[in-house]
Design an enzyme around this catalytic site. Sequence first.
Site, mmCIF file in Angstrom:
data_model
loop_
_atom_site.group_PDB
_atom_site.id
_atom_site.type_symbol
_atom_site.label_atom_id
_atom_site.label_comp_id
_atom_site.label_asym_id
_atom_site.label_seq_id
_atom_site.Cartn_x
_atom_site.Cartn_y
_atom_site.Cartn_z
ATOM 1 C CG ASP A 94 -1.715 1.209 1.421
ATOM 2 O OD1 ASP A 94 -1.614 2.121 0.576
ATOM 3 O OD2 ASP A 94 -2.464 1.276 2.412
ATOM 4 C CB ILE A 95 2.039 3.543 -2.709
ATOM 5 C CG1 ILE A 95 0.710 4.118 -3.237
ATOM 6 C CG2 ILE A 95 2.590 2.455 -3.620
ATOM 7 C CD1 ILE A 95 0.895 5.013 -4.452
ATOM 8 C CE1 TYR A 116 -6.593 10.430 -11.383
ATOM 9 C CE2 TYR A 116 -6.923 11.943 -13.221
ATOM 10 C CZ TYR A 116 -6.334 10.803 -12.699
ATOM 11 O OH TYR A 116 -5.494 10.041 -13.479
HETATM 12 N N1 LIG Z 1 -7.082 5.770 -16.804
HETATM 13 C C1 LIG Z 1 -6.845 6.877 -17.495
HETATM 14 O O1 LIG Z 1 -7.605 7.258 -18.397
HETATM 15 C C2 LIG Z 1 -5.633 7.699 -17.205
HETATM 16 C C3 LIG Z 1 -5.415 8.885 -17.914
HETATM 17 C C4 LIG Z 1 -4.282 9.636 -17.622
HETATM 18 C C5 LIG Z 1 -3.397 9.213 -16.660
HETATM 19 N N2 LIG Z 1 -3.634 8.067 -15.970
HETATM 20 C C6 LIG Z 1 -2.676 7.646 -14.934
HETATM 21 O O2 LIG Z 1 -2.069 6.438 -15.382
HETATM 22 C C7 LIG Z 1 -1.721 5.629 -14.256
HETATM 23 C C8 LIG Z 1 -2.237 4.217 -14.480
HETATM 24 O O3 LIG Z 1 -3.658 4.301 -14.627
HETATM 25 P P1 LIG Z 1 -4.562 3.007 -14.763
HETATM 26 O O4 LIG Z 1 -5.710 3.370 -15.627
HETATM 27 O O5 LIG Z 1 -3.699 1.825 -15.075
HETATM 28 O O6 LIG Z 1 -5.096 2.896 -13.254
HETATM 29 P P2 LIG Z 1 -6.013 1.772 -12.638
HETATM 30 O O7 LIG Z 1 -6.428 0.798 -13.678
HETATM 31 O O8 LIG Z 1 -7.058 2.469 -11.826
HETATM 32 O O9 LIG Z 1 -5.011 1.002 -11.655
HETATM 33 C C9 LIG Z 1 -4.548 1.558 -10.469
HETATM 34 C C10 LIG Z 1 -4.163 0.424 -9.541
HETATM 35 O O10 LIG Z 1 -3.659 0.984 -8.325
HETATM 36 C C11 LIG Z 1 -4.220 0.247 -7.235
HETATM 37 N N3 LIG Z 1 -4.147 1.018 -6.000
HETATM 38 C C12 LIG Z 1 -5.057 1.891 -5.506
HETATM 39 N N4 LIG Z 1 -4.636 2.376 -4.319
HETATM 40 C C13 LIG Z 1 -3.444 1.794 -4.062
HETATM 41 C C14 LIG Z 1 -2.528 1.890 -2.988
HETATM 42 N N5 LIG Z 1 -2.742 2.684 -1.933
HETATM 43 N N6 LIG Z 1 -1.398 1.158 -3.055
HETATM 44 C C15 LIG Z 1 -1.163 0.336 -4.098
HETATM 45 N N7 LIG Z 1 -2.000 0.199 -5.139
HETATM 46 C C16 LIG Z 1 -3.125 0.924 -5.124
HETATM 47 C C17 LIG Z 1 -5.627 -0.020 -7.702
HETATM 48 O O11 LIG Z 1 -6.251 -0.992 -6.925
HETATM 49 P P3 LIG Z 1 -7.852 -0.933 -6.760
HETATM 50 O O12 LIG Z 1 -8.429 -1.067 -8.132
HETATM 51 O O13 LIG Z 1 -8.129 -2.079 -5.855
HETATM 52 O O14 LIG Z 1 -8.169 0.397 -6.143
HETATM 53 C C18 LIG Z 1 -5.373 -0.451 -9.152
HETATM 54 O O15 LIG Z 1 -5.032 -1.813 -9.221
HETATM 55 C C19 LIG Z 1 -2.290 6.342 -13.036
HETATM 56 O O16 LIG Z 1 -1.264 7.072 -12.431
HETATM 57 C C20 LIG Z 1 -3.301 7.305 -13.606
HETATM 58 O O17 LIG Z 1 -3.470 8.444 -12.785
HETATM 59 C C21 LIG Z 1 -4.728 7.289 -16.222
#
Ligand SMILES: NC(=O)c1ccc[n+]([C@@H]2O[C@H](COP(=O)([O-])OP(=O)(O)OC[C@H]3O[C@@H](n4cnc5c(N)ncnc54)[C@H](OP(=O)(O)O)[C@@H]3O)[C@@H](O)[C@H]2O)c1
Length: 287
Positions: A36-37, A126
Site C-alpha cells: 500500500d503506497i 483527481y
Molecule cells: N485511466 C486513465 O484514463 C488515465 C489517464 C491519464 C493518466 N492516468 C494515470 O495512469 C496511471 C495508471 O492508470 P490506470 O488506468 O492503469 O489505473 P487503474 O487501472 O485504476 O489502476 C490503479 C491500480 O492501483 C491500485 N491502488 C489503488 N490504491 C493503491 C494503494 N494505496 N497502493 C497500491 N496500489 C493501489 C488499484 O487498486 P484498486 O483497483 O483495488 O483500487 C489499481 O489496481 C495512473 O497514475 C493514472 O493516474 C490514467
Amino acid sequence: MRTVLVTGSNGQLGNCIKDIESNNLNIIYTDYLELDISDLDKVKSFFKSHGPIDYCVNCAAYTAVDNAEKEPEKAYQINALGPKNLALTCELNSTVLIQVSTDFVFDGEKTEPYKETDLPNPLSVYGKTKWKGENFIQQICSKHIIIRTSWLYSPFGNNFVKTMLRLAETNMKLNIVNDQIGTPTNAYDLAGVILHIIGKDSYMQKNGESIPFYGTYHYSNEGICSWFDFAKKIFEINNIKIELQPIPTINYPTPAKRPHYSVLDKAKIKRTFGLEIKNWEETLKKY
Ligand SMILES: NC(=O)c1ccc[n+]([C@@H]2O[C@H](COP(=O)([O-])OP(=O)(O)OC[C@H]3O[C@@H](n4cnc5c(N)ncnc54)[C@H](OP(=O)(O)O)[C@@H]3O)[C@@H](O)[C@H]2O)c1
C-alpha cells in the site's frame, strides 16, 4: 540484472507491463495488498526486504475521477502521499522513480498542445491530487521521471473503449460529448515506452554515460479527437451499427470538471528517447 518494482500492477497499465515485460529485468509486481503506497512504513520495509531496487514504476493511483470529488482525502492519500512515500524511499535507496501522471493537471484553456513547461491548473480533485504527487516527487527525489498521459485504455479495468462496447449491447443510440478534445492512449504503447526508458537508462548507467533525462514528459498516442470521434472509431472498427449523437459537455454534467482541451505535446519524449509514436486510430485497431 536490474530489479524493477511495479506498484498498482493489477490496474490497466500494470497489466500491460506484465504482458510485455522484458526477460532481462527482474520485475516485482505489487498491488494494494502486497504494498500500500500510502503507508510509508510499509514502503520503507518493502524496499529493505526486496532491495536493491533499481527502478520503481508507480502505476498505483485513485483514478475514479468523479468519485474523487466525494472522497478527496482518499484520493490525496493515494495520488499525493503515495508518490511522496515512494519519492522519500527512492531517494534513500538511489532508486529511479517513474511516476505516471495525467493531462487532467491542465485546465484546458489552451488551444494548442500542452508542453511540459506549461503551468498546470487542475480543475478536479483527481487532477489536483495528481499534481500534488508530481510536486512531492520533484522536490524529494533526484532521480525521477514523470510521464503525463491521457485517455488510457486497455483490455483491463475500466476505460472508455470497454464502456462503449458494453453500452452498445443494450442501446441503439448513444449521446457522446464532442467538445472535450484530447488523445486516446493505448496502455500497451505506454507500457512499451516505460520499458524502453528503463532499458535506455540502464544501458547509460552501465556505460557511464550521463545524458540527463530525469524530469517531466508528455506521452499519448499521436493525433487529436473528441470523445465523440473516439466512440465513432470504436464502433466503426468493431462493425457495430449504432446511432451516435454529438452533445456538448453542458448536456452531460459530471461531478468533476474536465479540461475542454488536453492534447499533449510529445516532442520532448520523442527527442530524448528516440521514440516513434503510433497514431491513436492505428493502435486502436490492434486493441
Ligand atoms: N485511466 C486513465 O484514463 C488515465 C489517464 C491519464 C493518466 N492516468 C494515470 O495512469 C496511471 C495508471 O492508470 P490506470 O488506468 O492503469 O489505473 P487503474 O487501472 O485504476 O489502476 C490503479 C491500480 O492501483 C491500485 N491502488 C489503488 N490504491 C493503491 C494503494 N494505496 N497502493 C497500491 N496500489 C493501489 C488499484 O487498486 P484498486 O483497483 O483495488 O483500487 C489499481 O489496481 C495512473 O497514475 C493514472 O493516474 C490514467
